[in-house]
Motif scaffolding. Structure first.
Motif, short mmCIF file in Angstrom:
data_model
loop_
_atom_site.label_atom_id
_atom_site.label_comp_id
_atom_site.label_asym_id
_atom_site.label_seq_id
_atom_site.Cartn_x
_atom_site.Cartn_y
_atom_site.Cartn_z
N PRO A 101 36.78 28.88 27.17
CA PRO A 101 36.84 29.39 28.54
C PRO A 101 38.19 29.08 29.17
N PRO A 102 38.49 29.71 30.32
CA PRO A 102 39.73 29.36 31.03
C PRO A 102 39.72 27.87 31.36
N GLY A 103 40.88 27.26 31.36
CA GLY A 103 40.99 25.82 31.59
C GLY A 103 41.02 25.44 33.05
N THR A 104 40.90 24.14 33.30
CA THR A 104 40.93 23.63 34.67
C THR A 104 42.30 23.10 35.05
N GLY A 105 43.21 23.10 34.10
CA GLY A 105 44.56 22.58 34.37
C GLY A 105 45.51 23.69 34.79
N VAL A 106 46.73 23.55 34.37
CA VAL A 106 47.77 24.51 34.70
C VAL A 106 47.41 25.87 34.10
N GLY A 107 47.67 26.92 34.85
CA GLY A 107 47.39 28.27 34.37
C GLY A 107 47.07 29.19 35.53
N LEU A 108 46.70 30.40 35.22
CA LEU A 108 46.38 31.40 36.23
C LEU A 108 45.15 30.97 37.02
N TYR A 109 45.24 30.96 38.34
CA TYR A 109 44.10 30.61 39.19
C TYR A 109 43.20 31.81 39.41
N HIS A 110 43.78 32.94 39.79
CA HIS A 110 43.02 34.17 39.93
C HIS A 110 43.95 35.37 40.02
N THR A 111 43.38 36.54 39.79
CA THR A 111 44.07 37.78 40.09
C THR A 111 43.53 38.25 41.43
N ALA A 112 44.36 38.97 42.19
CA ALA A 112 43.94 39.43 43.50
C ALA A 112 44.18 40.93 43.62
N PHE A 113 43.20 41.61 44.19
CA PHE A 113 43.26 43.05 44.38
C PHE A 113 43.04 43.34 45.86
N GLU A 114 43.93 44.12 46.45
CA GLU A 114 43.84 44.44 47.87
C GLU A 114 43.07 45.74 48.08
N VAL A 115 42.21 45.75 49.10
CA VAL A 115 41.53 46.96 49.53
C VAL A 115 42.13 47.40 50.86
N GLU A 116 41.88 48.65 51.23
CA GLU A 116 42.53 49.21 52.42
C GLU A 116 41.68 49.16 53.68
N SER A 117 40.40 48.79 53.57
CA SER A 117 39.56 48.83 54.77
C SER A 117 38.45 47.78 54.70
N GLY A 118 37.91 47.49 55.87
CA GLY A 118 36.76 46.60 55.93
C GLY A 118 35.56 47.18 55.21
N ASP A 119 35.38 48.51 55.31
CA ASP A 119 34.29 49.16 54.60
C ASP A 119 34.42 48.95 53.09
N ALA A 120 35.64 49.05 52.58
CA ALA A 120 35.87 48.87 51.14
C ALA A 120 35.55 47.44 50.72
N LEU A 121 35.94 46.46 51.53
CA LEU A 121 35.65 45.07 51.19
C LEU A 121 34.14 44.82 51.25
N ALA A 122 33.48 45.36 52.25
CA ALA A 122 32.02 45.22 52.35
C ALA A 122 31.34 45.86 51.15
N ALA A 123 31.84 46.99 50.67
CA ALA A 123 31.25 47.66 49.51
C ALA A 123 31.39 46.80 48.25
N VAL A 124 32.55 46.17 48.08
CA VAL A 124 32.73 45.26 46.93
C VAL A 124 31.73 44.12 47.03
N TYR A 125 31.59 43.56 48.22
CA TYR A 125 30.63 42.47 48.43
C TYR A 125 29.22 42.90 48.05
N GLU A 126 28.82 44.09 48.48
CA GLU A 126 27.49 44.58 48.14
C GLU A 126 27.31 44.76 46.64
N ARG A 127 28.35 45.24 45.95
CA ARG A 127 28.26 45.39 44.49
C ARG A 127 28.14 44.03 43.81
N LEU A 128 28.87 43.05 44.30
CA LEU A 128 28.77 41.70 43.74
C LEU A 128 27.36 41.13 43.94
N GLU A 129 26.85 41.28 45.15
CA GLU A 129 25.51 40.78 45.47
C GLU A 129 24.46 41.47 44.61
N SER A 130 24.56 42.78 44.46
CA SER A 130 23.56 43.51 43.68
C SER A 130 23.65 43.20 42.19
#
Length: 155
Positions: A70-99
């Protein structure tokens, strides 16, 4: 903003793509297409290339097998980040994660509202909405407060 800059036109100016090693490339493709909204542009054996539409690929996935560490806990990539353009888009991602029963942590940083979660292989992922202009706040002031992503839905 940064105090340093590259001079001339010979410096890099854009993150071209993120290449992730995953245990099961099919499972990862399903996750990144369903949750993040990428589309598959090409597949070759244990490799998959995914795009938001403008480039050949924004994310490359490489299947390395079920027994990979698995990914390590030491030095390395923490996360990748993706930007959305609207609050609706972020809420939709949240709903997909929850479901999909993916644990998610919604964090308001003052300059952005972000969802933090892991992909099926434990790689950190952030999907965020830049709120700097809306709030007339352009520097992070150390704020990390929980928020309700569904409150971002338009009426």
């Amino acid at each position: 903003m940064s105090d340093c800059s590259s001079s001339g036109d010979d410096g890099a100016h854009l993150v071209g793509h993120v290449h992730l090693k995953v245990r099961d490339v099919d499972r990862a493709v399903e996750f990144y297409t369903t949750v993040v909204g990428l589309d598959v542009t090409e597949r070759h054996g244990s490799f998959a290339f995914l795009s938001f539409g403008d480039r050949h690929h924004d994310v490359a996935l490489q299947g390395v097998g079920a027994d990979a560490d698995p990914p390590g806990t030491g030095v390395g990539l923490y996360h990748t980040a993706f930007e959305v353009e609207s609050g609706d888009a972020l809420a939709a991602v949240y709903e997909r994660l929850e479901s999909s029963d993916v644990p998610v942590s919604p964090v308001d940083h003052g300059i952005s509202k972000a969802l933090y979660f892991d992909d099926p292989d434990g790689n950190g992922v952030e999907v965020y909405l830049d709120t700097r202009a809306d709030r007339d706040q352009y520097e992070w002031e150390g704020v990390n407060e929980r928020f309700d992503p569904l409150s971002l839905r338009s009426a």
